[in-house]
Enzyme design. Structure first.
Site, PDB file in Angstrom:
ATOM      1  N   LYS A 197       0.877  -1.178   0.000  1.00  0.00           N
ATOM      2  CA  LYS A 197       0.000   0.000   0.000  1.00  0.00           C
ATOM      3  C   LYS A 197       0.913   1.227   0.000  1.00  0.00           C
ATOM      4  O   LYS A 197       1.370   1.695   1.042  1.00  0.00           O
ATOM      5  CB  LYS A 197      -0.911  -0.005   1.240  1.00  0.00           C
ATOM      6  CG  LYS A 197      -2.205   0.797   1.097  1.00  0.00           C
ATOM      7  CD  LYS A 197      -2.043   2.256   0.680  1.00  0.00           C
ATOM      8  CE  LYS A 197      -1.810   3.190   1.845  1.00  0.00           C
ATOM      9  NZ  LYS A 197      -1.622   4.615   1.404  1.00  0.00           N
ATOM     10  N   GLU A 272       9.458   2.189  10.803  1.00  0.00           N
ATOM     11  CA  GLU A 272      10.518   3.162  10.479  1.00  0.00           C
ATOM     12  C   GLU A 272       9.861   4.533  10.519  1.00  0.00           C
ATOM     13  O   GLU A 272       9.069   4.874   9.632  1.00  0.00           O
ATOM     14  CB  GLU A 272      11.083   2.894   9.083  1.00  0.00           C
ATOM     15  CG  GLU A 272      11.853   1.592   8.952  1.00  0.00           C
ATOM     16  CD  GLU A 272      13.154   1.580   9.732  1.00  0.00           C
ATOM     17  OE1 GLU A 272      13.644   2.670  10.087  1.00  0.00           O
ATOM     18  OE2 GLU A 272      13.664   0.485  10.004  1.00  0.00           O
ATOM     19  N   CYS A 306      13.484  11.272   6.526  1.00  0.00           N
ATOM     20  CA  CYS A 306      13.375  10.834   7.919  1.00  0.00           C
ATOM     21  C   CYS A 306      14.659  11.143   8.665  1.00  0.00           C
ATOM     22  O   CYS A 306      14.631  11.451   9.843  1.00  0.00           O
ATOM     23  CB  CYS A 306      13.058   9.344   7.973  1.00  0.00           C
ATOM     24  SG  CYS A 306      14.191   8.350   6.986  1.00  0.00           S
ATOM     25  N   GLU A 403       9.214  17.416  14.044  1.00  0.00           N
ATOM     26  CA  GLU A 403       9.700  17.162  12.694  1.00  0.00           C
ATOM     27  C   GLU A 403       8.944  18.076  11.717  1.00  0.00           C
ATOM     28  O   GLU A 403       7.725  17.961  11.585  1.00  0.00           O
ATOM     29  CB  GLU A 403       9.454  15.693  12.344  1.00  0.00           C
ATOM     30  CG  GLU A 403      10.063  15.275  11.036  1.00  0.00           C
ATOM     31  CD  GLU A 403       9.793  13.798  10.721  1.00  0.00           C
ATOM     32  OE1 GLU A 403       8.663  13.333  10.982  1.00  0.00           O
ATOM     33  OE2 GLU A 403      10.699  13.132  10.210  1.00  0.00           O
TER      34      GLU A 403
HETATM   35  P1  NDP Z   1       2.299   9.092   7.168  1.00  0.00           P
HETATM   36  O1  NDP Z   1       2.472   8.449   8.496  1.00  0.00           O
HETATM   37  O2  NDP Z   1       1.304  10.143   7.029  1.00  0.00           O
HETATM   38  O3  NDP Z   1       1.971   8.000   6.045  1.00  0.00           O
HETATM   39  C1  NDP Z   1       2.764   6.859   5.821  1.00  0.00           C
HETATM   40  C2  NDP Z   1       1.918   5.795   5.159  1.00  0.00           C
HETATM   41  O4  NDP Z   1       0.916   5.359   6.077  1.00  0.00           O
HETATM   42  C3  NDP Z   1       1.156   6.276   3.926  1.00  0.00           C
HETATM   43  O5  NDP Z   1       1.084   5.225   2.979  1.00  0.00           O
HETATM   44  C4  NDP Z   1      -0.204   6.588   4.507  1.00  0.00           C
HETATM   45  O6  NDP Z   1      -1.220   6.602   3.555  1.00  0.00           O
HETATM   46  C5  NDP Z   1      -0.366   5.457   5.476  1.00  0.00           C
HETATM   47  N1  NDP Z   1      -1.360   5.675   6.516  1.00  0.00           N
HETATM   48  C6  NDP Z   1      -1.873   6.850   6.965  1.00  0.00           C
HETATM   49  N2  NDP Z   1      -2.796   6.612   7.942  1.00  0.00           N
HETATM   50  C7  NDP Z   1      -2.851   5.276   8.107  1.00  0.00           C
HETATM   51  C8  NDP Z   1      -3.593   4.413   8.957  1.00  0.00           C
HETATM   52  N3  NDP Z   1      -4.483   4.880   9.832  1.00  0.00           N
HETATM   53  N4  NDP Z   1      -3.415   3.081   8.869  1.00  0.00           N
HETATM   54  C9  NDP Z   1      -2.507   2.570   7.980  1.00  0.00           C
HETATM   55  N5  NDP Z   1      -1.784   3.333   7.141  1.00  0.00           N
HETATM   56  C10 NDP Z   1      -1.934   4.671   7.207  1.00  0.00           C
HETATM   57  O7  NDP Z   1       3.758   9.584   6.800  1.00  0.00           O
HETATM   58  P2  NDP Z   1       4.159  10.429   5.537  1.00  0.00           P
HETATM   59  O8  NDP Z   1       3.693   9.774   4.290  1.00  0.00           O
HETATM   60  O9  NDP Z   1       3.789  11.834   5.792  1.00  0.00           O
HETATM   61  O10 NDP Z   1       5.742  10.258   5.574  1.00  0.00           O
HETATM   62  C11 NDP Z   1       6.542  11.114   6.274  1.00  0.00           C
HETATM   63  C12 NDP Z   1       6.985  10.505   7.580  1.00  0.00           C
HETATM   64  O11 NDP Z   1       7.679   9.280   7.327  1.00  0.00           O
HETATM   65  C13 NDP Z   1       7.954  11.376   8.308  1.00  0.00           C
HETATM   66  O12 NDP Z   1       7.643  11.399   9.672  1.00  0.00           O
HETATM   67  C14 NDP Z   1       9.287  10.682   8.076  1.00  0.00           C
HETATM   68  O13 NDP Z   1      10.253  10.988   9.038  1.00  0.00           O
HETATM   69  C15 NDP Z   1       8.889   9.261   8.066  1.00  0.00           C
HETATM   70  N6  NDP Z   1       9.896   8.458   7.377  1.00  0.00           N
HETATM   71  C16 NDP Z   1      10.625   7.537   8.082  1.00  0.00           C
HETATM   72  C17 NDP Z   1      11.642   6.821   7.473  1.00  0.00           C
HETATM   73  C18 NDP Z   1      12.426   5.819   8.227  1.00  0.00           C
HETATM   74  O14 NDP Z   1      13.025   4.952   7.588  1.00  0.00           O
HETATM   75  N7  NDP Z   1      12.486   5.870   9.551  1.00  0.00           N
HETATM   76  C19 NDP Z   1      11.975   7.023   6.059  1.00  0.00           C
HETATM   77  C20 NDP Z   1      11.155   8.016   5.418  1.00  0.00           C
HETATM   78  C21 NDP Z   1      10.145   8.690   6.067  1.00  0.00           C
HETATM   79  P3  NDP Z   1      -1.588   8.024   2.843  1.00  0.00           P
HETATM   80  O15 NDP Z   1      -0.556   8.192   1.827  1.00  0.00           O
HETATM   81  O16 NDP Z   1      -2.937   7.875   2.301  1.00  0.00           O
HETATM   82  O17 NDP Z   1      -1.529   9.057   3.917  1.00  0.00           O
END
Ligand code: NDP
Length: 500
Positions: A197, A272, A306, A403
């Site tokens: 997803k 992550e 991240c 962040e």
């Molecule tokens: P989100 O947490 O908003 O979304 C991540 C994923 O989760 C998306 O596919 C999102 O779908 C999905 N999602 C949202 N709500 C739910 C739910 N209730 N249940 C299941 N899945 C859900 O993060 P971002 O996309 O904004 O990414 C940025 C964040 O990711 C930052 O905090 C960054 O630091 C972190 N990150 C961490 C990394 C690591 O390796 N530690 C690497 C890169 C980023 P949708 O797209 O529809 O919102």
């Protein structure tokens, strides 16, 4: 000082040299080896963040689509074509995946750059790493061994490493082809099947990759893709009783929600999550090297990383010289067209992200921070944000603690190594850190004392190509990706005892 406001040289989407796959139309999901639309027939739009123009749409998958994908993945998991495949053959298929990624790296990198705005230099690098991650894990199916355990004269005991079943993979928009391989490759190497997803605003590269995977020897149903919203498709995947594990990359807030929801069916979860990583510069550092690493640390991918080194700490005494050099270096990160060679920073990925970063600048000003450079929109169209440096910040300010996920760094000074350690660790996060020093003792003391999953010394954001563990301390995550640690999170251990 403020960044010059000019219009980045971005042609309209229609005039850009971009793959047909991202142009107008509707793309399809992949379930059980077939391309399908959402059961509801609904779709989600995509926008080119550099031009604000429409790209191809993707299906808005919901619970019914996730259910179909999980059933397809379950069927593939027990099908002898996958379940009884020899380990060396599974390894060869992983190498085949690496081959198709390499062959189509240009196209996939461009799709990500157009879909989410990261410059080609970065997406190209991500694709190069992606194929290496598959090659690294291609070697593992033949080496996934259990152990034989002494059990007495008339007994035999041994362990087997077995796959979990269906793995749900959910990840972010800020590096779709960078984040997926660290999950997909070990999941397949261990013999699982998957439902992917991707993020709702950056799904196109994953759909194209799925199309390419259909041309490999991977049996149908082993890799399924459902596009859609996190709160719909994502949540349905996390809640589904047929899913054994969720591998998640995203924000800490969503990660906590995922862990809570996964608890109902006691799924395994690896997370992550976000970060607020420190970049610590000692007076004895090679400042010209340090300044480039520090700038890239909070400006790379327009700060949507991240591991962004968004908290900069410099030793008292070199502050003035360092800031002067930093401001000069930041000019190289002036935003531009992500498809143009030489561009280091593109637009923010979405309007929502642009608004979010802008609101943090309002907060910074209200809290009393000083905007040294940048501080707002860059250009007059597209979601470009000027590279921004804030000083006069206090440890309790929101811009220091939260962040921002934009090209914004905060800079303060420290007095000595103990002060540097205390400041670096004064955060709920613990994903990464960089330390800049030529003193070996300082380097090793800092590496040991910093509470983070990765510490870079005199370098920044060197990611592994599969062989090194990566993950967060504190609220930056749970579990590790990469290496054997990463592979183990996709297996379960069975003990066998035999009476001889
Ligand atoms: P989100 O947490 O908003 O979304 C991540 C994923 O989760 C998306 O596919 C999102 O779908 C999905 N999602 C949202 N709500 C739910 C739910 N209730 N249940 C299941 N899945 C859900 O993060 P971002 O996309 O904004 O990414 C940025 C964040 O990711 C930052 O905090 C960054 O630091 C972190 N990150 C961490 C990394 C690591 O390796 N530690 C690497 C890169 C980023 P949708 O797209 O529809 O919102």
């Amino acid at each position: 000082m403020t960044a010059a406001v000019s219009v980045p040289p971005v042609a309209g989407t229609a005039r850009r040299d971009i793959p047909a796959f991202v142009r107008a139309g509707e793309r399809m999901m992949w379930i059980g080896g077939r391309q399908v639309a959402a059961v509801s027939g609904r779709t989600l739009p995509n926008t080119d963040p550099a031009t604000e123009e429409a790209l191809a749409g993707v299906p808005r998958g919901e619970a019914a689509d996730v259910d179909a994908a999980v059933h397809a993945a379950r069927a593939a998991f027990t099908d002898p074509a996958w379940a009884e495949m020899s380990p060396d053959r599974r390894g060869r298929i992983l190498n085949q995946i690496a081959d198709v990624i390499e062959e189509h790296a240009d196209e996939l990198a461009t799709i990500d750059s157009v879909n989410m705005g990261a410059p080609r230099v970065l997406t190209t690098h991500m694709l190069a790493e992606a194929s290496e991650v598959f090659r690294y894990y291609a070697g593992w199916p033949t080496k996934l061994s259990g152990v034989s355990v002494p059990a007495g004269k008339d007994r035999m005991a041994y362990t087997r490493k077995e796959p979990l079943g269906v793995v749900g993979i959910i990840w972010g928009w800020n590096g779709p082809m960078g984040q997926l391989p660290g999950k997909l490759a070990p999941a397949l190497a261990a013999g699982n099947t998957v439902v992917l997803k991707p993020a709702e605003t950056a799904s196109l590269s994953t759909l194209r990759l799925a199309e390419l995977l259909a041309g490999t020897d991977l049996p149908a149903g082993v890799v399924n893709v459902v596009t859609g919203l996190g709160a719909e498709a994502g949540q349905a995947l996390v809640a589904h009783p047929g899913v054994a594990k969720i591998a998640f990359t995203g924000s800490t807030a969503t990660g906590k929600l995922v862990q809570r929801q996964a608890a109902d069916t006691l799924k395994r979860v690896t997370l992550e999550l976000g970060g607020k990583s420190p970049s610590v510069v000692f007076a004895d550092a090679d400042l010209d090297v340090a300044v480039r690493g520090v700038a890239a640390g909070f400006l790379g991918n327009a700060g949507q990383a991240c591991v962004a080194g968004s908290r900069v700490f410099v030793e008292e005494g070199i502050r003035e010289e360092f800031v002067e050099k930093l401001l000069k270096t930041m000019e190289a990160f002036t935003p531009g067209d992500p498809l143009t060679r030489g561009t280091l920073v593109g637009p923010l990925s979405t309007k929502a992200q642009f608004d979010r970063v802008s609101s943090y600048l309002d907060i910074a000003r209200e809290e009393g921070a000083n905007v040294v450079t940048g501080g707002g929109r860059f250009g007059d169209h597209g979601y470009f944000f000027a590279p921004t440096l804030l000083d006069d910040v206090r440890p309790d300010m929101r811009v220091v603690r939260e962040e921002i996920f934009g090209p914004v760094g905060v800079i303060t000074t420290f007095t000595d190594i103990d002060d540097a350690i205390a400041r670096a660790n004064d955060t709920d996060y613990g994903l990464a850190a960089s330390v800049w020093t030529t003193n070996l003792t300082t380097a090793h003391r800092m590496a040991a004392a910093i509470e983070a999953g990765t510490v870079w010394i005199n370098t920044w954001a060197e990611m592994s190509t599969g062989n090194l563990p990566f993950g967060g301390y504190k609220q930056s995550g749970l579990g590790r990706e990469g290496g054997l640690e990463g592979l183990d999170t996709y297996t379960q251990v069975k003990t066998v005892r035999i009476a001889l």
